[in-house]
Design a protein around this motif. Structure first.
Motif, PDB file in Angstrom:
ATOM      1  N   LEU A   1      18.606  17.915 -92.905  1.00  0.00           N
ATOM      2  CA  LEU A   1      17.606  18.476 -92.321  1.00  0.00           C
ATOM      3  C   LEU A   1      17.776  19.499 -90.911  1.00  0.00           C
ATOM      4  CD1 LEU A   1      14.693  15.890 -92.580  1.00  0.00           C
ATOM      5  CD2 LEU A   1      14.819  18.324 -93.833  1.00  0.00           C
ATOM      6  N   PRO A   2      17.450  20.685 -90.823  1.00  0.00           N
ATOM      7  CA  PRO A   2      17.878  21.451 -89.688  1.00  0.00           C
ATOM      8  C   PRO A   2      17.208  20.766 -88.589  1.00  0.00           C
ATOM      9  CG  PRO A   2      17.021  22.911 -91.468  1.00  0.00           C
ATOM     10  CD  PRO A   2      16.882  21.150 -92.000  1.00  0.00           C
ATOM     11  N   ASP A   3      17.965  20.869 -87.199  1.00  0.00           N
ATOM     12  CA  ASP A   3      17.695  20.429 -85.958  1.00  0.00           C
ATOM     13  C   ASP A   3      16.091  20.824 -85.923  1.00  0.00           C
ATOM     14  OD1 ASP A   3      19.959  19.288 -85.758  1.00  0.00           O
ATOM     15  OD2 ASP A   3      20.813  20.568 -84.449  1.00  0.00           O
ATOM     16  N   GLY A   4      15.762  22.031 -85.801  1.00  0.00           N
ATOM     17  CA  GLY A   4      14.389  22.494 -85.808  1.00  0.00           C
ATOM     18  C   GLY A   4      13.340  21.638 -86.452  1.00  0.00           C
TER      19      GLY A   4
ATOM     20  N   ASP B   1      23.350  21.808 -88.272  1.00  0.00           N
ATOM     21  CA  ASP B   1      23.015  23.191 -89.046  1.00  0.00           C
ATOM     22  C   ASP B   1      23.930  24.061 -89.764  1.00  0.00           C
ATOM     23  OD1 ASP B   1      20.350  22.192 -87.971  1.00  0.00           O
ATOM     24  OD2 ASP B   1      20.178  24.001 -86.534  1.00  0.00           O
ATOM     25  N   HIS B   2      25.131  23.932 -89.214  1.00  0.00           N
ATOM     26  CA  HIS B   2      26.320  24.504 -89.718  1.00  0.00           C
ATOM     27  C   HIS B   2      26.597  23.816 -91.079  1.00  0.00           C
ATOM     28  CE1 HIS B   2      30.202  26.670 -90.086  1.00  0.00           C
ATOM     29  NE2 HIS B   2      30.706  25.327 -89.991  1.00  0.00           N
ATOM     30  N   LEU B   3      26.619  22.630 -91.139  1.00  0.00           N
ATOM     31  CA  LEU B   3      26.646  21.644 -92.415  1.00  0.00           C
ATOM     32  C   LEU B   3      25.799  22.004 -93.254  1.00  0.00           C
ATOM     33  CD1 LEU B   3      28.407  18.318 -91.075  1.00  0.00           C
ATOM     34  CD2 LEU B   3      29.699  20.204 -92.105  1.00  0.00           C
ATOM     35  N   ALA B   4      24.430  22.166 -92.713  1.00  0.00           N
ATOM     36  CA  ALA B   4      23.257  22.304 -93.657  1.00  0.00           C
ATOM     37  C   ALA B   4      23.514  23.638 -94.613  1.00  0.00           C
ATOM     38  CB  ALA B   4      21.978  22.311 -93.200  1.00  0.00           C
ATOM     39  N   LEU B   5      24.055  24.783 -93.840  1.00  0.00           N
ATOM     40  CA  LEU B   5      24.173  25.859 -94.686  1.00  0.00           C
ATOM     41  C   LEU B   5      25.286  25.897 -95.574  1.00  0.00           C
ATOM     42  CD1 LEU B   5      23.904  28.547 -91.767  1.00  0.00           C
ATOM     43  CD2 LEU B   5      22.435  27.918 -93.477  1.00  0.00           C
ATOM     44  N   PHE B   6      26.423  25.199 -95.074  1.00  0.00           N
ATOM     45  CA  PHE B   6      27.599  24.843 -96.214  1.00  0.00           C
ATOM     46  C   PHE B   6      27.086  24.114 -97.522  1.00  0.00           C
ATOM     47  CE2 PHE B   6      30.883  26.522 -93.337  1.00  0.00           C
ATOM     48  CZ  PHE B   6      31.620  27.210 -94.307  1.00  0.00           C
ATOM     49  N   ALA B   7      26.236  23.019 -97.004  1.00  0.00           N
ATOM     50  CA  ALA B   7      25.713  22.283 -98.183  1.00  0.00           C
ATOM     51  C   ALA B   7      24.717  22.838 -98.991  1.00  0.00           C
ATOM     52  CB  ALA B   7      25.018  21.086 -97.737  1.00  0.00           C
TER      53      ALA B   7
ATOM     54  N   GLY C   1      28.217  33.148 -95.807  1.00  0.00           N
ATOM     55  CA  GLY C   1      28.543  34.145 -95.027  1.00  0.00           C
ATOM     56  C   GLY C   1      27.481  33.864 -93.689  1.00  0.00           C
ATOM     57  N   ALA C   2      26.500  33.650 -93.805  1.00  0.00           N
ATOM     58  CA  ALA C   2      25.661  33.118 -92.647  1.00  0.00           C
ATOM     59  C   ALA C   2      26.173  32.171 -91.831  1.00  0.00           C
ATOM     60  CB  ALA C   2      24.270  32.993 -93.046  1.00  0.00           C
ATOM     61  N   SER C   3      26.712  30.945 -92.411  1.00  0.00           N
ATOM     62  CA  SER C   3      27.468  29.904 -91.889  1.00  0.00           C
ATOM     63  C   SER C   3      28.541  30.159 -91.129  1.00  0.00           C
ATOM     64  CB  SER C   3      27.705  28.806 -92.888  1.00  0.00           C
ATOM     65  OG  SER C   3      28.354  27.611 -92.307  1.00  0.00           O
TER      66      SER C   3
ATOM     67  N   ARG D   1      28.679  30.155 -86.941  1.00  0.00           N
ATOM     68  CA  ARG D   1      29.143  28.936 -86.324  1.00  0.00           C
ATOM     69  C   ARG D   1      29.314  28.552 -84.826  1.00  0.00           C
ATOM     70  NH1 ARG D   1      34.956  29.046 -89.144  1.00  0.00           N
ATOM     71  NH2 ARG D   1      34.491  26.696 -88.868  1.00  0.00           N
ATOM     72  N   ARG D   2      29.254  29.552 -84.036  1.00  0.00           N
ATOM     73  CA  ARG D   2      29.160  29.274 -82.790  1.00  0.00           C
ATOM     74  C   ARG D   2      28.053  29.076 -82.167  1.00  0.00           C
ATOM     75  NH1 ARG D   2      33.933  33.546 -80.241  1.00  0.00           N
ATOM     76  NH2 ARG D   2      35.722  32.521 -81.466  1.00  0.00           N
ATOM     77  N   VAL D   3      26.904  29.619 -82.800  1.00  0.00           N
ATOM     78  CA  VAL D   3      25.538  29.497 -82.421  1.00  0.00           C
ATOM     79  C   VAL D   3      24.810  28.163 -82.734  1.00  0.00           C
ATOM     80  CG1 VAL D   3      23.325  30.666 -82.281  1.00  0.00           C
ATOM     81  CG2 VAL D   3      25.393  32.079 -82.202  1.00  0.00           C
ATOM     82  N   LEU D   4      25.262  27.941 -84.053  1.00  0.00           N
ATOM     83  CA  LEU D   4      24.534  26.776 -84.695  1.00  0.00           C
ATOM     84  C   LEU D   4      25.026  25.308 -84.168  1.00  0.00           C
ATOM     85  CD1 LEU D   4      24.220  27.996 -88.247  1.00  0.00           C
ATOM     86  CD2 LEU D   4      22.221  27.785 -86.556  1.00  0.00           C
TER      87      LEU D   4
END
Length: 279
Positions: free
Chosen positions: A128-131, A86-92, A73-75, A79-82
């Protein structure tokens, strides 16, 4: 369980395919392609010692399923912000969580405890997230700069340091984030976790091996910068445009495996021969 894994993988086929392409195109995340294969290998190797499937572990499966569904749900909501990474990180993360939820439901608590490490190792499928990458690169630059200065002092190289900039006899060298060596250090970290689980039995020795990677990665990257700067001093600044700068990472990564496996050998030797019960 097999049907569940097939159905879950089919449902995530598009993000998993995007993750595959992302890993193949990325220097930092190329390892995500191999992680599922390593987990399958570990499960296969431990198959003889795994307990039989038991009743569903309701608590574990519900918690893991909630994490997976919430992450999906968060991904979708962001999706327009990440970024794409990071979008793929949430799905993984959602895929790994739901896969573990299925294991808890179909195999039971005892089986999942025995398979805890192969399932936990799947977390390295998550990019790894971009941050996090930015923070690790900046921290690695500072550590690598200090390590490089240490090598200059040991070998008597004249230098003047200003932050992350070294003024050397024939060149001014700046340690940029691109020189952080984060990719090699991350792979070295994953390698140490795998080796610690496979070859060591005591918890403190496993922790010691993984912790050893942090200074080892910094010293390795500092040594790479030191070698490159010495080549620039003794041969010429054009060495910055050679393969040893742009594609020399694997060589220094291989060199860092020598002290890693030497330390592993020393830790393993300290454990002595396993007792029949431990074996």
């Amino acid at each position: 369980m097999t049907l569940f894994v097939a159905a879950l993988t089919s449902a995530f086929c598009l993000p998993l395919y995007s993750l595959l392409l992302h890993g193949l195109a990325s220097d930092l995340h190329s390892h995500v392609v191999l992680v599922p294969l390593v987990s399958l290998f570990l499960l296969r190797e431990r198959r003889a010692t795994m307990p039989p499937a038991g009743p569903a572990w309701l608590g574990g499966s519900v918690v893991l399923a909630i994490i997976g569904v919430a992450t999906v749900g968060a991904s979708l909501a962001s999706r327009r912000v990440l970024s794409h990474n990071d979008h793929l990180a949430l799905f993984a993360l959602a895929y790994v969580s739901l896969l573990a939820a299925g294991g808890a439901w179909f195999k039971g608590q005892a089986w999942m405890r025995a398979a805890a490490f192969p399932f936990a190792f799947l977390i390295f499928m998550v990019p790894l997230p971009d941050g996090a990458v930015d923070w690790l690169e900046r921290a690695s630059v500072v550590g690598s700069t200090d390590a490089t200065e240490l090598y200059y002092r040991i070998f008597g190289t004249p230098y003047l340091r200003r932050g992350v900039i070294f003024e050397l006899p024939t060149i001014t060298l700046r340690v940029a984030q691109e020189c952080s060596g984060i990719r090699s250090s991350w792979v070295l970290f994953i390698t140490s976790i795998l080796a610690a689980n496979m070859f060591l039995r005591t918890t403190w020795r496993r922790i010691a091996l993984v912790a050893f990677v942090i200074p080892l990665g910094i010293l390795r990257n500092g040594f790479r910068i030191f070698v490159l700067s010495e080549l620039c001093i003794r041969i010429g600044p054009h060495m910055l445009d050679t393969a040893i700068h742009h594609r020399g990472g694997p060589i220094f990564f291989a060199l860092s495996l020598i002290p890693l496996f030497a330390f592993l050998w020393w830790l393993r030797r300290g454990e002595g021969a396993p007792t029949p019960r431990a074996a």
